[in-house]
Design a protein around this motif. Structure first.
Motif, PDB file in Angstrom:
ATOM      1  N   VAL A  40     114.358  27.254 -15.128  1.00 27.32           N
ATOM      2  CA  VAL A  40     114.336  28.360 -16.087  1.00 27.32           C
ATOM      3  C   VAL A  40     114.971  29.605 -15.464  1.00 27.32           C
ATOM      4  O   VAL A  40     115.782  30.286 -16.108  1.00 27.32           O
ATOM      5  CB  VAL A  40     112.889  28.645 -16.554  1.00 27.32           C
ATOM      6  N   LEU A  41     114.624  29.896 -14.212  1.00 28.34           N
ATOM      7  CA  LEU A  41     115.209  31.051 -13.538  1.00 28.34           C
ATOM      8  C   LEU A  41     116.716  30.884 -13.348  1.00 28.34           C
ATOM      9  O   LEU A  41     117.471  31.860 -13.465  1.00 28.34           O
ATOM     10  CB  LEU A  41     114.525  31.287 -12.189  1.00 28.34           C
ATOM     11  N   LEU A  42     117.162  29.667 -13.079  1.00 21.63           N
ATOM     12  CA  LEU A  42     118.596  29.397 -12.953  1.00 21.63           C
ATOM     13  C   LEU A  42     119.320  29.668 -14.264  1.00 21.63           C
ATOM     14  O   LEU A  42     120.365  30.324 -14.285  1.00 21.63           O
ATOM     15  CB  LEU A  42     118.824  27.949 -12.517  1.00 21.63           C
ATOM     16  N   VAL A  43     118.771  29.192 -15.368  1.00 20.62           N
ATOM     17  CA  VAL A  43     119.397  29.396 -16.673  1.00 20.62           C
ATOM     18  C   VAL A  43     119.428  30.883 -17.018  1.00 20.62           C
ATOM     19  O   VAL A  43     120.446  31.402 -17.495  1.00 20.62           O
ATOM     20  CB  VAL A  43     118.665  28.578 -17.763  1.00 20.62           C
ATOM     21  N   ILE A  47     122.836  33.079 -17.637  1.00 19.32           N
ATOM     22  CA  ILE A  47     123.045  33.825 -18.883  1.00 19.32           C
ATOM     23  C   ILE A  47     123.267  35.308 -18.582  1.00 19.32           C
ATOM     24  O   ILE A  47     124.155  35.940 -19.167  1.00 19.32           O
ATOM     25  CB  ILE A  47     121.854  33.625 -19.848  1.00 19.32           C
ATOM     26  N   ALA A  48     122.477  35.864 -17.651  1.00 22.52           N
ATOM     27  CA  ALA A  48     122.634  37.276 -17.295  1.00 22.52           C
ATOM     28  C   ALA A  48     124.008  37.535 -16.700  1.00 22.52           C
ATOM     29  O   ALA A  48     124.651  38.539 -17.023  1.00 22.52           O
ATOM     30  CB  ALA A  48     121.542  37.692 -16.314  1.00 22.52           C
ATOM     31  N   ASN A  49     124.486  36.640 -15.849  1.00 25.03           N
ATOM     32  CA  ASN A  49     125.819  36.804 -15.273  1.00 25.03           C
ATOM     33  C   ASN A  49     126.911  36.661 -16.329  1.00 25.03           C
ATOM     34  O   ASN A  49     127.927  37.337 -16.270  1.00 25.03           O
ATOM     35  CB  ASN A  49     126.052  35.803 -14.141  1.00 25.03           C
ATOM     36  N   ALA A  50     126.717  35.770 -17.285  1.00 28.19           N
ATOM     37  CA  ALA A  50     127.700  35.594 -18.355  1.00 28.19           C
ATOM     38  C   ALA A  50     127.761  36.840 -19.242  1.00 28.19           C
ATOM     39  O   ALA A  50     128.830  37.226 -19.702  1.00 28.19           O
ATOM     40  CB  ALA A  50     127.357  34.364 -19.188  1.00 28.19           C
ATOM     41  N   MET A  51     126.610  37.484 -19.463  1.00 28.70           N
ATOM     42  CA  MET A  51     126.572  38.697 -20.282  1.00 28.70           C
ATOM     43  C   MET A  51     127.299  39.853 -19.586  1.00 28.70           C
ATOM     44  O   MET A  51     127.887  40.694 -20.243  1.00 28.70           O
ATOM     45  CB  MET A  51     125.120  39.115 -20.558  1.00 28.70           C
ATOM     46  N   LYS A  52     127.242  39.880 -18.264  1.00 29.14           N
ATOM     47  CA  LYS A  52     127.925  40.923 -17.507  1.00 29.14           C
ATOM     48  C   LYS A  52     129.420  40.666 -17.399  1.00 29.14           C
ATOM     49  O   LYS A  52     130.164  41.501 -16.919  1.00 29.14           O
ATOM     50  CB  LYS A  52     127.344  41.017 -16.081  1.00 29.14           C
ATOM     51  N   GLY A  53     129.859  39.474 -17.800  1.00 31.60           N
ATOM     52  CA  GLY A  53     131.273  39.138 -17.723  1.00 31.60           C
ATOM     53  C   GLY A  53     131.660  38.457 -16.438  1.00 31.60           C
ATOM     54  O   GLY A  53     132.828  38.247 -16.182  1.00 31.60           O
TER      55      GLY A  53
END
Length: 58
Positions: A40-43, A47-53
């Protein structure tokens, strides 16, 4: 955290081989819980890194 999940898994396997059913079951359950928390922490991290670009670093 993944390290502790693997440690618990090894303890469960060793306890199971030696015939300690209760300890093996408890350690295996704990390893499963830690493993799923890690996933869960990995996902969330991905997602957080993808949102930051930012993409995953390879």
């Amino acid at each position: 955290m993944l390290y502790w999940a693997l440690v618990c898994l090894v303890v469960a396997i060793i306890a199971g081989v030696l015939g300690f059913g209760g300890i093996a079951g408890t350690a295996a359950g704990f390893a499963k819980i830690l493993f799923f928390i890690f996933l869960v922490l990995l996902v969330i991290s991905l997602i957080a890194n993808a949102m930051k670009g930012k993409g995953p670093k390879v």
